[in-house]
Structure formats: C-alpha cells, structure tokens
Design a protein around this motif. Structure first.
Motif, PDB file in Angstrom:
ATOM      1  N   LEU A  56      58.452  27.269  12.553  1.00 33.08           N
ATOM      2  CA  LEU A  56      58.728  26.443  11.370  1.00 33.08           C
ATOM      3  C   LEU A  56      58.730  27.288  10.103  1.00 33.08           C
ATOM      4  O   LEU A  56      59.588  27.122   9.234  1.00 33.08           O
ATOM      5  N   GLU A  67      59.446  18.165   5.858  1.00 34.76           N
ATOM      6  CA  GLU A  67      59.103  19.518   6.315  1.00 34.76           C
ATOM      7  C   GLU A  67      57.640  19.826   6.015  1.00 34.76           C
ATOM      8  O   GLU A  67      56.927  20.389   6.850  1.00 34.76           O
ATOM      9  N   SER A  71      54.464  20.153   8.754  1.00 36.75           N
ATOM     10  CA  SER A  71      53.639  21.361   8.817  1.00 36.75           C
ATOM     11  C   SER A  71      52.168  21.046   8.617  1.00 36.75           C
ATOM     12  O   SER A  71      51.309  21.539   9.370  1.00 36.75           O
ATOM     13  N   LEU A 119      58.769  16.010  11.980  1.00 32.35           N
ATOM     14  CA  LEU A 119      59.760  17.025  12.314  1.00 32.35           C
ATOM     15  C   LEU A 119      60.988  16.381  12.961  1.00 32.35           C
ATOM     16  O   LEU A 119      62.130  16.723  12.625  1.00 32.35           O
TER      17      LEU A 119
END
Length: 127
Positions: A56, A67, A71, A119
C-alpha cells in the motif's frame, strides 16, 4: 501518510521475523503447543499485514480518505490483534490473568477487516 505506512510495514515485518524466530526456537521451551500455535498465528497475521502495508505504501497516493482509513485500519488492527495474542500466549507462563485482553483480539480483527473493506471500496470507486 505514505512514510507512516511504510514505517509500520517495515516495523511489523522486522518484529514478526524476530518473534517468529523466537517462537521457533526459544519459546518452544516456554509455551505449550496450544499457546505456541496461537503465538504463531499472531506472527503470521503480523507478517501478512506488514507486506500489505508495504504494498500500500508503495502503490497508493493517500489523497483520499479511503486510502488513509484502509491503512489506519490495518495498522491499528494488526497491532491490537497480534500483540494481544502474544500477551495471551504468555499469560500461563507469567502466571498472570490476562483474560481482559481476550476481547482486544477480535477488536483488532474488526479493525483489520474494516481496513480491507475500505481498500475494497477504494478500488471500486477510484480504480
């Protein structure tokens, strides 16, 4: 954000290799087979998510919330999941009741799942 993700990916990878080596050698003498199996599960999931974070970090731009949430979900979830398993694995050896950590493991799993869901939504929306 990119650097944070890459640092956590590298840190999780490093510590999973160290803990995996300890589990394969030193901890075999300390932990029961059942506890060692749990410990190894924590190490395995930590390494899977370390590699995921590195991928990533190198492939995302971190310009969208999805995003970033993906994460952070993986970073936080991996920590809660794996670290709680490590402590629970050693609770008998240390002769300490750490059952309070029992609910932390699935909470970590939920964070990891939410990271993967974010994701997935990112891929549907932006790719």
């Amino acid at each position: 954000m990119k650097n944070i993700v890459l640092i956590f990916g590298a840190l999780y990878g490093l510590t999973s290799v160290i803990l995996g080596a300890l589990g394969a050698h030193a901890f075999k003498k300390l932990l029961s087979v059942e506890k060692l199996t749990s410990f190894e599960t924590g190490v395995r999931y930590q390494m899977y998510h370390a590699l995921t974070l590195l991928i990533l970090g190198f492939s995302l731009s971190f310009t969208t919330g999805l995003e970033k949430w993906a994460s952070w979900g993986i970073i936080i979830g991996t920590f809660l999941f794996s670290v709680s398993i490590y402590f629970l694995s050693f609770s008998e050896y240390w002769n300490i009741n750490l059952k309070i950590l029992g609910p932390i493991t699935p909470i970590g799993g939920v964070f990891m799942i939410l990271g993967w869901v974010c994701l997935l939504f990112y891929f549907f929306k932006y790719r």
